[in-house]
Structure formats: C-alpha cells, structure tokens
Motif scaffolding. Structure first.
Motif, mmCIF file in Angstrom:
data_model
loop_
_atom_site.group_PDB
_atom_site.id
_atom_site.type_symbol
_atom_site.label_atom_id
_atom_site.label_comp_id
_atom_site.label_asym_id
_atom_site.label_seq_id
_atom_site.Cartn_x
_atom_site.Cartn_y
_atom_site.Cartn_z
ATOM 1 N N LEU A 88 0.827 -1.212 0.000
ATOM 2 C CA LEU A 88 0.000 0.000 0.000
ATOM 3 C C LEU A 88 0.860 1.261 0.000
ATOM 4 O O LEU A 88 0.561 2.230 -0.701
ATOM 5 C CB LEU A 88 -0.934 0.005 1.211
ATOM 6 N N VAL A 89 1.939 1.252 0.781
ATOM 7 C CA VAL A 89 2.836 2.412 0.821
ATOM 8 C C VAL A 89 3.496 2.609 -0.537
ATOM 9 O O VAL A 89 3.552 3.731 -1.055
ATOM 10 C CB VAL A 89 3.894 2.259 1.935
ATOM 11 N N LEU A 90 3.985 1.538 -1.137
ATOM 12 C CA LEU A 90 4.622 1.643 -2.456
ATOM 13 C C LEU A 90 3.632 2.142 -3.511
ATOM 14 O O LEU A 90 3.985 2.955 -4.363
ATOM 15 C CB LEU A 90 5.204 0.289 -2.868
ATOM 16 N N ASP A 91 2.393 1.672 -3.440
ATOM 17 C CA ASP A 91 1.371 2.150 -4.382
ATOM 18 C C ASP A 91 1.114 3.646 -4.195
ATOM 19 O O ASP A 91 0.963 4.391 -5.171
ATOM 20 C CB ASP A 91 0.061 1.383 -4.196
ATOM 21 N N ALA A 92 1.053 4.103 -2.944
ATOM 22 C CA ALA A 92 0.819 5.526 -2.672
ATOM 23 C C ALA A 92 1.962 6.375 -3.223
ATOM 24 O O ALA A 92 1.741 7.428 -3.817
ATOM 25 C CB ALA A 92 0.656 5.756 -1.174
ATOM 26 N N VAL A 93 3.193 5.911 -3.031
ATOM 27 C CA VAL A 93 4.352 6.649 -3.542
ATOM 28 C C VAL A 93 4.310 6.686 -5.068
ATOM 29 O O VAL A 93 4.579 7.725 -5.680
ATOM 30 C CB VAL A 93 5.668 6.016 -3.032
ATOM 31 N N ASP A 94 3.963 5.572 -5.683
ATOM 32 C CA ASP A 94 3.875 5.530 -7.152
ATOM 33 C C ASP A 94 2.830 6.509 -7.684
ATOM 34 O O ASP A 94 3.004 7.097 -8.752
ATOM 35 C CB ASP A 94 3.557 4.116 -7.635
ATOM 36 N N ARG A 95 1.727 6.682 -6.946
ATOM 37 C CA ARG A 95 0.696 7.636 -7.377
ATOM 38 C C ARG A 95 1.165 9.077 -7.224
ATOM 39 O O ARG A 95 0.726 9.959 -7.946
ATOM 40 C CB ARG A 95 -0.591 7.416 -6.579
ATOM 41 N N LEU A 96 2.057 9.344 -6.272
ATOM 42 C CA LEU A 96 2.556 10.699 -6.050
ATOM 43 C C LEU A 96 3.636 11.103 -7.056
ATOM 44 O O LEU A 96 3.782 12.279 -7.372
ATOM 45 C CB LEU A 96 3.126 10.835 -4.637
ATOM 46 N N LYS A 97 4.407 10.148 -7.512
ATOM 47 C CA LYS A 97 5.563 10.449 -8.369
ATOM 48 C C LYS A 97 5.246 11.243 -9.631
ATOM 49 O O LYS A 97 5.984 12.165 -9.965
ATOM 50 C CB LYS A 97 6.320 9.172 -8.710
ATOM 51 N N PRO A 98 4.178 10.920 -10.379
ATOM 52 C CA PRO A 98 3.937 11.689 -11.614
ATOM 53 C C PRO A 98 3.740 13.184 -11.361
ATOM 54 O O PRO A 98 4.167 14.006 -12.165
ATOM 55 C CB PRO A 98 2.664 11.064 -12.194
ATOM 56 N N ARG A 99 3.118 13.526 -10.276
ATOM 57 C CA ARG A 99 2.839 14.943 -10.020
ATOM 58 C C ARG A 99 3.938 15.617 -9.193
ATOM 59 O O ARG A 99 4.222 16.790 -9.377
ATOM 60 C CB ARG A 99 1.506 15.078 -9.307
ATOM 61 N N TRP A 100 4.518 14.899 -8.241
ATOM 62 C CA TRP A 100 5.474 15.484 -7.304
ATOM 63 C C TRP A 100 6.867 14.861 -7.437
ATOM 64 O O TRP A 100 7.652 14.916 -6.497
ATOM 65 C CB TRP A 100 4.975 15.291 -5.867
ATOM 66 N N GLY A 101 7.182 14.303 -8.578
ATOM 67 C CA GLY A 101 8.456 13.606 -8.777
ATOM 68 C C GLY A 101 9.678 14.433 -8.427
ATOM 69 O O GLY A 101 10.592 13.969 -7.755
ATOM 70 N N ALA A 102 9.722 15.692 -8.871
ATOM 71 C CA ALA A 102 10.895 16.543 -8.604
ATOM 72 C C ALA A 102 11.035 16.830 -7.106
ATOM 73 O O ALA A 102 12.138 16.799 -6.561
ATOM 74 C CB ALA A 102 10.777 17.853 -9.378
ATOM 75 N N GLN A 103 9.920 17.084 -6.439
ATOM 76 C CA GLN A 103 9.964 17.396 -5.014
ATOM 77 C C GLN A 103 10.293 16.144 -4.176
ATOM 78 O O GLN A 103 10.860 16.247 -3.098
ATOM 79 C CB GLN A 103 8.622 17.973 -4.527
#
Length: 69
Positions: free
Chosen positions: A23-38
């Motif tokens: 679940l944590v890995l899935d949440a991080v994967d969902r964040l990466k496209p929008r907040w990848g640089a940060q």
C-alpha cells in the motif's frame, strides 16, 4: 497433504505487513507523476518496530526537535 493454503503470488498469501508495504509503495507511485521533482530526494522506509528512543508522547518531544510540517 500439507502445504500453503494459497499460492505465494496471490494477495491472500501475503501477511498484513507485506500488504501494508504494498500500500505504501502504491501511494508513492501515485505521487511520483505529479510530485516527482519534489520527492526526488525523499527516501521512504517502513520500520517493523520503531526504536525505543523515538517512542514517547509524540514526535520531537523526547529529542527537543520541532515537529516538521
């Protein structure tokens, strides 16, 4: 005949800890496209049990450090 109830590749065969990790890995994967640089310098980790030195009434209370926001 003894053996596992479910094959190891199906979700029911995973422990609660393994499902939480997923679940944590899935949440991080969902964040990466929008907040990848940060998030590029952020390291995500899941500890089995927090160290005793970090337990207390809340974050930062034992060490005197401010609570991040």
């Amino acid at each position: 005949m003894r053996g596992p109830l479910a094959p190891s590749h199906v979700p029911i065969a995973k422990s609660r800890s393994e499902r939480f990790d997923d679940l944590v890995l899935d949440a991080v994967d969902r964040l990466k496209p929008r907040w990848g640089a940060q998030l590029a310098s952020v390291e995500f980790a899941i500890e089995e049990v927090p160290p005793l030195s970090e337990l207390g009434d809340g974050p930062g209370l034992l060490s005197g450090e401010p609570i991040p926001f």
